[in-house]
Enzyme design. Structure first.
Site, PDB file in Angstrom:
ATOM      1  N   ASP A  47      -6.682  39.681  48.505  1.00  0.00           N
ATOM      2  CA  ASP A  47      -7.424  38.936  47.496  1.00  0.00           C
ATOM      3  C   ASP A  47      -6.464  38.412  46.433  1.00  0.00           C
ATOM      4  O   ASP A  47      -5.565  39.139  46.017  1.00  0.00           O
ATOM      5  CB  ASP A  47      -8.420  39.917  46.840  1.00  0.00           C
ATOM      6  CG  ASP A  47      -9.597  39.224  46.199  1.00  0.00           C
ATOM      7  OD1 ASP A  47      -9.359  38.287  45.425  1.00  0.00           O
ATOM      8  OD2 ASP A  47     -10.742  39.629  46.459  1.00  0.00           O
TER       9      ASP A  47
ATOM     10  N   ARG B 149     -11.163  33.531  48.337  1.00  0.00           N
ATOM     11  CA  ARG B 149     -10.509  34.555  47.500  1.00  0.00           C
ATOM     12  C   ARG B 149      -9.223  34.027  46.875  1.00  0.00           C
ATOM     13  O   ARG B 149      -8.230  34.736  46.753  1.00  0.00           O
ATOM     14  CB  ARG B 149     -10.197  35.807  48.320  1.00  0.00           C
ATOM     15  CG  ARG B 149     -11.436  36.469  48.862  1.00  0.00           C
ATOM     16  CD  ARG B 149     -11.150  37.884  49.269  1.00  0.00           C
ATOM     17  NE  ARG B 149     -12.131  38.294  50.246  1.00  0.00           N
ATOM     18  CZ  ARG B 149     -11.844  38.810  51.432  1.00  0.00           C
ATOM     19  NH1 ARG B 149     -10.595  39.005  51.776  1.00  0.00           N
ATOM     20  NH2 ARG B 149     -12.793  39.139  52.257  1.00  0.00           N
TER      21      ARG B 149
ATOM     22  N   ARG C 231      -7.916  36.523  43.672  1.00  0.00           N
ATOM     23  CA  ARG C 231      -8.808  35.905  42.689  1.00  0.00           C
ATOM     24  C   ARG C 231      -8.534  36.343  41.263  1.00  0.00           C
ATOM     25  O   ARG C 231      -8.861  35.664  40.318  1.00  0.00           O
ATOM     26  CB  ARG C 231     -10.271  36.207  43.032  1.00  0.00           C
ATOM     27  CG  ARG C 231     -10.788  35.322  44.123  1.00  0.00           C
ATOM     28  CD  ARG C 231     -12.180  35.722  44.515  1.00  0.00           C
ATOM     29  NE  ARG C 231     -12.200  37.015  45.192  1.00  0.00           N
ATOM     30  CZ  ARG C 231     -13.299  37.588  45.656  1.00  0.00           C
ATOM     31  NH1 ARG C 231     -14.456  36.991  45.494  1.00  0.00           N
ATOM     32  NH2 ARG C 231     -13.250  38.733  46.283  1.00  0.00           N
TER      33      ARG C 231
END
Ligand SMILES: [Zn+2]
Length: 417
Positions: free
Chosen positions: A330, A292, A332
């Site tokens: 996360d 991630r 990303r």
């Protein structure tokens, strides 16, 4: 220098270049033609030509520095681009110049040797940031699919031995900072400052050279695998299948069973092959965003934290454990992901092989319509990966399958097992 010899030249600071460096050619991002846009020049040997912050090859630019420092590479070396042009044409597509569509890659990056040939002949050091080639790929899962009768070899797209013919592309990141800031809903100044500070002051031009709008960041890029005719991706009359996959070395390459990454990737390729076989095309967009985008060290720390917590690894605390170690769940940022789809000319995806709402949301909000969403078939989920899968489904990830009623009851393997 370490060996006691004097440095051959004095160091030129790019942060405040002064009179020695004249203003570089302007980049008119998203201009309708390559000539109006102008080349992206990240050369480190001709300061007068530079019109970007950073240097080429993403994170590998650091290895180039090692090669120069070790004396293996001449600092002024320039690549010979003879015969390196794309093995299959991609674009140009209208999306390349639609305002705000593409902000994290150079859509002309694979065509540098063609469209900027005059500049190259004049001795300018312009480098491709995208390469397009062809290959055969082969995965045991696809052979299983043939054996199980889910796929039938056709001798063109899929051979009887399981070989799949693909067109593949590698993309290095090229960030247009004003566009990036707009996509995240922040000011360009705030973005530049955070990039400067969080890289330990690695790129002073981020804060001193507001005239330079392009940043070549030292991060991983994108790999694209296309099954079938790449032109079908931009053709509204032909079917398009797509899996957007974020790198997971442990599962993708080594087959670790703690997550569903490789099985989902193989399933995505299977859907892509089937779509190509009915006259469409399938595309795997593989983003180098390990764990991630938190990195593999953080990822493995999280695995330990998950498996050592009281009561063992459970779907209930799956996201919580990541946040304890990384500060977020996360990193990303799927906001930038659709750029690769725009580069390929995609307007509609008939089959999106992904359960991620974040991916779906970004694809749709950036103007690409989606037909069917496909989750991973249950029988492809490895034993230890049910913790991840049930946590994701409970968090609202797309699925056709039922969601586990008691997340605490979905348990993973212990570290000692
Ligand atoms: Zn994984």
């Amino acid at each position: 220098m370490a060996d006691g010899k004097p440095s051959p030249k004095h160091i030129i600071l790019t942060s405040h270049p002064g009179k020695r460096v004249k203003k570089a050619g302007t980049v008119n991002w998203a201009a309708p033609s390559s000539q109006e846009r102008g080349p992206i020049i990240g050369t480190v040997t001709e300061p007068a030509d530079r019109n970007v912050i950073g240097s080429h090859a993403g994170s590998y630019g650091v290895y180039r520095a090692l090669a120069v420092a070790a004396g293996d590479l001449a600092p002024a070396w320039k690549p010979d681009l003879t015969n390196t042009e794309p093995a299959e044409p991609i674009g140009p597509f209208p999306q390349w110049s639609e305002p705000g569509r593409i902000v994290s890659l150079d859509p002309w990056g694979h065509m540098v040797a063609q469209v900027f040939s005059a500049d190259l002949k004049a001795g300018r050091d312009i480098r491709p940031t995208i390469a397009v080639t062809k290959a055969h790929i082969n995965m045991p899962e696809l052979k299983d699919a043939i054996r199980a009768g889910r796929l039938t070899p056709d001798g063109t797209i899929l051979n009887a031995n399981g070989d799949i013919r693909v067109t593949k592309a590698a993309i290095d990141p090229v960030w247009y900072l004003p566009g990036l800031a707009e996509r995240f809903g922040i000011t360009e100044q705030a973005l530049r400052r955070a990039l400067f500070e969080q890289t330990g002051g690695m790129y002073p031009e981020l804060v001193t050279r507001s005239d330079l709008k392009i940043f070549l960041p030292p991060v991983g890029g994108v790999s694209i695998y296309i099954m079938g005719d790449p032109a079908a991706l931009a053709d509204s009359k032909r079917q398009v299948a797509c899996r957007v996959h974020d790198e997971c070395n442990g599962s993708d390459v080594f087959g670790s069973d703690i997550c569903t990454c490789r099985p989902y990737l193989a399933h995505g390729i299977e859907v892509c092959v089937a779509t190509a076989q009915v006259g469409g095309a399938g595309v795997i967009v593989y983003n180098r965003k390990e764990g991630r985008a938190l990195g593999e060290v953080t990822k493995f720390l999280v695995y330990n934290a998950r498996k050592r917590q009281p009561g063992g690894d459970s779907a209930r605390a799956y996201f919580e454990r990541t946040e304890c170690v990384a500060g977020v769940q996360d990193m990303r940022f799927q906001e930038l992901m659709p750029d690769a789809l725009h580069w390929l000319g995609i307007r509609h995806i008939d089959k999106l092989v992904s359960m991620s709402n974040m991916k779906h949301e970004q694809i749709v909000s950036q103007g690409i319509t989606v037909g069917e969403r496909m989750s991973i078939p249950d029988e492809l989920i490895p034993p230890d990966a049910h913790v991840e899968m049930e946590a994701k489904k409970a968090a609202g990830y797309f699925t056709e399958a039922p969601v586990a009623a008691d997340l605490a009851a979905v348990k993973g393997r212990d570290l000692k097992e």
